[in-house]
Write an enzyme that holds these catalytic residues in place. Structure first.
Site: not given
Length: 356
Positions: A28-29, A41, A47, A84, A124, A142, A206, A306
């Site tokens: 997608w980039r 997104e 995920t 998913l 977001y 996020d 970093c 979960s």
């Protein structure tokens, strides 16, 4: 928290420079249209990237445009989404695509209000679409961004509380680069995913380590504070695999809630005070008008979510008089189960009862 201009400029410069050198190659980039950014997104909510990648590629082949997605049958969308999880995301994708295609002339909204009016689009997601696809200086927060900001500024308190969220969004709004908002926001997310990880962050790699207050305190992993886990609740289920003419019966779940809209074998949660077979017979009588069904036990299937630990008692039965197919009930060959929108639990039940 008002940030000094020099701090803002330094963080922007360091992060965007680092992102240019270290960003992952993601589909997608390479072509950040509003449709592709939106789809990615939504898939990446709850995920991991590695899990979402093959789903994104399959969706783009099946539904290359928002109009193609809007024109698809919901069953086909759910089938591609199967495995998913969090199926409300797929239902909202389909509903939002229908609105865009039929009410907005196929054009994505390019304002916060317009995007937030779409099903399943929150602050977001709107910020990601606006900044990456439309180059607008919209902030994003996020899980990854929360962790980066919490450590960078040593933020104490619960980041999920109303006050914590206001502080995070304020910081994100101040920091987003008005000239390159998409690159900056993706850099924040990439840093959290690849370097500023929940456990054992790679502080030596970093780009903003020199500005990180949590690192200066020697306690980066203490920020943000650990979230209390909700207790796992045990659930007891009973499910019937009904057979007739070498086919099995599937019913559709209600649209809302867990696995909403998917097909499954008829079943229910069994109260502790009731036997599984009695509860199942009563359900089959009320929902499908099936009486005196001779249920044979197959065994148990375990499935964990979960916050749920499910024990499913599986039964089979031969039905001499077939139920008429409908939107709610459908007869299928066991060999076709893999091509339908069913959950992993339904696949487990099929293997236990049918070997399919």
């Amino acid at each position: 928290m008002k940030l000094p201009p020099e701090t803002i400029a330094s963080i922007r410069r360091r992060l965007i420079g680092w992102f240019a050198r270290h960003q992952r190659v993601l589909p997608w980039r390479s072509e950040p249209t509003a449709y592709r950014v939106w789809l990615s997104e939504v898939m990446l909510q709850q995920t991991q990237v590695a899990t979402a990648l093959p789903y994104f590629e399959r969706f783009m082949r099946a539904f290359p445009t928002v109009r193609a997605l809007a024109g698809a049958d919901l069953d086909d969308v759910l089938t591609l989404w199967a495995g998913l999880g969090y199926y409300s995301r797929a239902r909202n994708l389909h509903r939002a695509a229908t609105i865009i295609a039929h009410e907005l002339g196929g054009r994505f909204p390019d304002t916060p209000a317009g995007l937030l009016a779409l099903p399943g689009v929150g602050r977001y997601s709107a910020g990601a679409i606006l900044s990456i696809a439309f180059n607008q200086p919209a902030p994003i927060v996020d899980g990854n961004v929360t962790r980066v900001l919490s450590r960078l500024f040593a933020l104490r308190g619960d980041p999920r509380s109303p006050a914590g969220l206001r502080r995070l969004w304020s910081l994100a709004e101040q920091l987003v680069d008005p000239r390159r908002p998409g690159d900056f926001n993706q850099a924040m997310m990439e840093l959290g995913a690849m370097v500023c990880t929940p456990a054992t962050p790679s502080c030596g790699k970093c780009p903003v380590a020199k500005l990180c207050r949590a690192l200066a305190l020697g306690q980066p992993e203490r920020f943000p504070p650990a979230r209390r886990r909700s207790p796992v609740r045990a659930e007891r289920w009973a499910v019937a695999v009904l057979r007739s003419d070498a086919e099995v019966l599937l019913v559709r779940r209600e649209a809302a809630g867990r696995w909403g809209g998917l097909r499954e074998f008829p079943g229910l949660v069994v109260p502790a005070s009731q036997s599984a077979i009695a509860a199942l017979r009563a359900m089959l009588r009320e929902r499908l008008a099936l009486r005196n069904v001779r249920l044979s036990p197959v065994g148990q299937v375990r499935h964990q979510l979960s916050h749920r630990d499910m024990t499913v008692e599986v039964f089979t039965a031969a039905i001499p008089s077939r139920i008429e197919p409908s939107s709610d009930a459908r007869w299928v060959a066991p060999a076709d189960l893999s091509s339908l929108a069913i959950s992993r639990l339904t696949h487990k039940i099929a293997r236990a009862a049918l070997g399919a």
